[in-house]
Design a protein around this motif. Sequence first.
Motif, short mmCIF file in Angstrom:
data_model
loop_
_atom_site.label_atom_id
_atom_site.label_comp_id
_atom_site.label_asym_id
_atom_site.label_seq_id
_atom_site.Cartn_x
_atom_site.Cartn_y
_atom_site.Cartn_z
N GLY A 294 0.82 -1.23 0.00
CA GLY A 294 0.00 0.00 0.00
C GLY A 294 0.84 1.26 0.00
N ASP A 295 2.12 1.15 0.32
CA ASP A 295 3.01 2.31 0.26
C ASP A 295 3.30 2.63 -1.19
OD1 ASP A 295 3.00 2.09 2.97
OD2 ASP A 295 5.15 1.67 3.21
N LYS A 296 3.51 3.92 -1.47
CA LYS A 296 3.73 4.26 -2.87
C LYS A 296 4.67 5.45 -3.05
CE LYS A 296 -0.86 4.66 -3.20
NZ LYS A 296 -1.39 4.69 -1.84
N ALA A 297 5.38 5.41 -4.18
CA ALA A 297 6.17 6.57 -4.62
C ALA A 297 5.32 7.31 -5.64
CB ALA A 297 7.48 6.11 -5.25
N MET A 298 5.21 8.62 -5.47
CA MET A 298 4.35 9.39 -6.36
C MET A 298 5.22 10.27 -7.27
SD MET A 298 1.47 10.57 -3.59
CE MET A 298 2.65 11.41 -2.55
N GLY A 299 4.86 10.31 -8.54
CA GLY A 299 5.66 11.08 -9.51
C GLY A 299 5.30 12.54 -9.54
N GLY A 300 4.15 12.91 -8.99
CA GLY A 300 3.77 14.32 -9.05
C GLY A 300 2.37 14.54 -8.52
#
Lengths: 363, 435
Positions: A294-300
Amino acid sequence: MKGLYRFLSPFASDQSGAAAVLFELGGLVVVCDAGGCAGNICGFDEPRFYLKKAGASAVFSACLRDMDAIMGRDDKLIEKTALALRDFPGAKFIAFVGTPVPSITGTDFKALALMAESNFKKPALAIETNGMETYDKGIVKAYKALLEKFADGAVDSKSRAAGIWGAVPLDLPSAEGAKKARERAREMGYEAVTIGMDSTTDDIKRAGAASVNFALSPSGFAAAKMMREKFGASAKILPPVEINAAGARKKFRRALVVHQQFMAIAAREAIKNFCGQVDVATFFSLEKEFAAQGDKAMGGEDEFIAAAGENQYDLIIADPLLRRAIPNSRAAFVPFPHYAVSAQIHAPKTDREFTAPLEEAFA
Amino acid sequence: MNEKIFSITADALARKGWKGLPKEFVPSCAFVYSSPATLSYNSPGALGFGVKRAALAVPESVMLLVGPDCCGRNSTVLASEEGYSARMFYLRMSQSDLVTGAHIKKIPDAVEAALETAKPRPKVALVCFTCVDALLGSDAESACKKAAEKTGAFVVPCYMYALTREGSKPPMTAIRASIYSLLQRREKNPRMVNLIGFFSSLSKKSELFPLLKSMGIETAAQISECATLDEYMEMGRANFNLILDGESRFAAEELLRRTGTPYIELARLYDIDKIEKQYTLFASALGAKIETRSWKENARRAVDDFRKKFDGARFAVGQMVNASPYELSLSLCAYGFHVPFIIASPTEDDFKYLGRLARISPATKIFSPTTPSMALFKETRGEVDFAVGKDIADYFPDAARVSWNGEEQPFGFEAVEDFFAECSRAARGGGEAGA
């Protein structure tokens, strides 16, 4: 649209991250720009700039002009370096920090650093940032350059010496963040040095003797891993802040924490018993080995709106500037300022001031 | 004072002249030292009115900044503090954009998204390009034209090209041309003038307004006073443009070429006799006669009153002031005060004042704010009574601080009165004052 920010504004870029690592080390830091990049670094991403700390690096703009960029006049940069060294003969090193202009013209930073070392008999660092990547990437590049140039020593596994990496204002809760991190390390039985704040090039030279290297952020962890590869010391996370939600009475169904990954993980650890689920999201580096499902890296911006704006969360813990992007969210919003996002606008003065809103949200 | 710090006396600098300007005053000849003073004005997107905020002087507009994150970073703070965050949009460039130029193709859609987001829908989009597109040779005009076709809005390119700071059209000159670029030739109103040069409004107390009225000019339009695009477009009817800041000459030339509107320039001065002379010449050029005596007397009285209280006062003058630092210093010296320090890079125009300053106060020390040796300039105590300028207070911590860099623009005799009132206030309070 990818790349478009309608509600947010740009975060600290890689050149600011690099300059933050170098800031207290007494070097001659040359931002290879036309003027604006050095201004952004010192004026907006570096809270220590106005404190006039003794022994701090002197930060310069290379003041490139169109013909310098087109003709690639590295010799002129070296001449300017010589002029600056006349006023800063005691500079411990010279660092050339990249910006968008040299990234377009293809400046050979390594060659530049070699020329500087040869001419001035001082260590010179080549840090190829480009102003387009996020600050954490610049932190890693600066640490790498420093380690390659300075770090020495052999690990003594019985030693209680430790290095703490990722100690820069862009990643910490407040100005006292580095001191607090050293105190936490001391409680664990280590005498630690925070590389980036309250440290010198001599500390980096001795860094190889540490038996453990703690990281306060993913960029700090990248440095700790470099140390592991080079010297064999173990690399571990040290929570960048202490949050005490023990007295919590409120409960939430699902929370989203947005910050640099390790700060967000510290928050999750503190509140996980009072939430059905806590997800971590970051605009910056995400170390997979510490990420939960559920953790995420967001691009913008779009990805943040998609993640936070659909009311799947009843609690959002994030920098106050991000709230603009989710005006229709019905989730409770807890301010969790991140200097790399909102700079001095929401910067807490103390760690306590940083954690208080989160602790109070559960009280 | 550390002898390693570069400085030059007024006498020596006047003798060298503009053509012999020491290279320490030319930023591109050396690194620029990032001191708080330098940062206040050096970067094209710096505090106050940098390119981005200046462009937003156009009413009913938004800005799309096209560039790497680092170019928009300061707007995170400044736009928030100065209240224009909701009008700023960013199209972030990636490394692949450097190769493909794909960001340019996205501009029409990005402009449409920005116009859709802002409420009410703006009529103008200013698209700000950075050094990156200058080097890539991107066709900004064409991208904006396509965006205008797609959206039906006015789409104006503007340029934040720090690389060209010492060129013929540095960023703050170019932006002045951009913000007036929508004005079109309209039927002239002989009783209307545009005041151009400032991004914020001229002080309503300035005698310039009643003086213009006495010459038959009923409307003195300013971009900062236009609440709507229609009001802004009305500026196309002005009989002439009155330049109040020399950086607007290029904009005025462009307007002359495009709309046929001529221009006259009035300098912002602090020398009372020169102010009077300038007004007289201005009036005669328009075939009018004016009476300035009462304003002149008030200004003279303000100087005399201040002198009675602070006879022989010593001033340091910085770069960030609502004045030419050199003309202000000259005026102060002519009034009998002392200016031991100027910390400001002279422009070509400033050399008009340097000759006389050198005769009255030859030993005035002039420092270049950007030169690396300024890092060695330590706090100086006991040498000046007033530190004038937003950028230099830290250098003179025990002096009365007079920012004199407020957004409301002082002009004419009224500026002289207000300046000395501010100085008195600063001396009384011991703290910072600054219109």
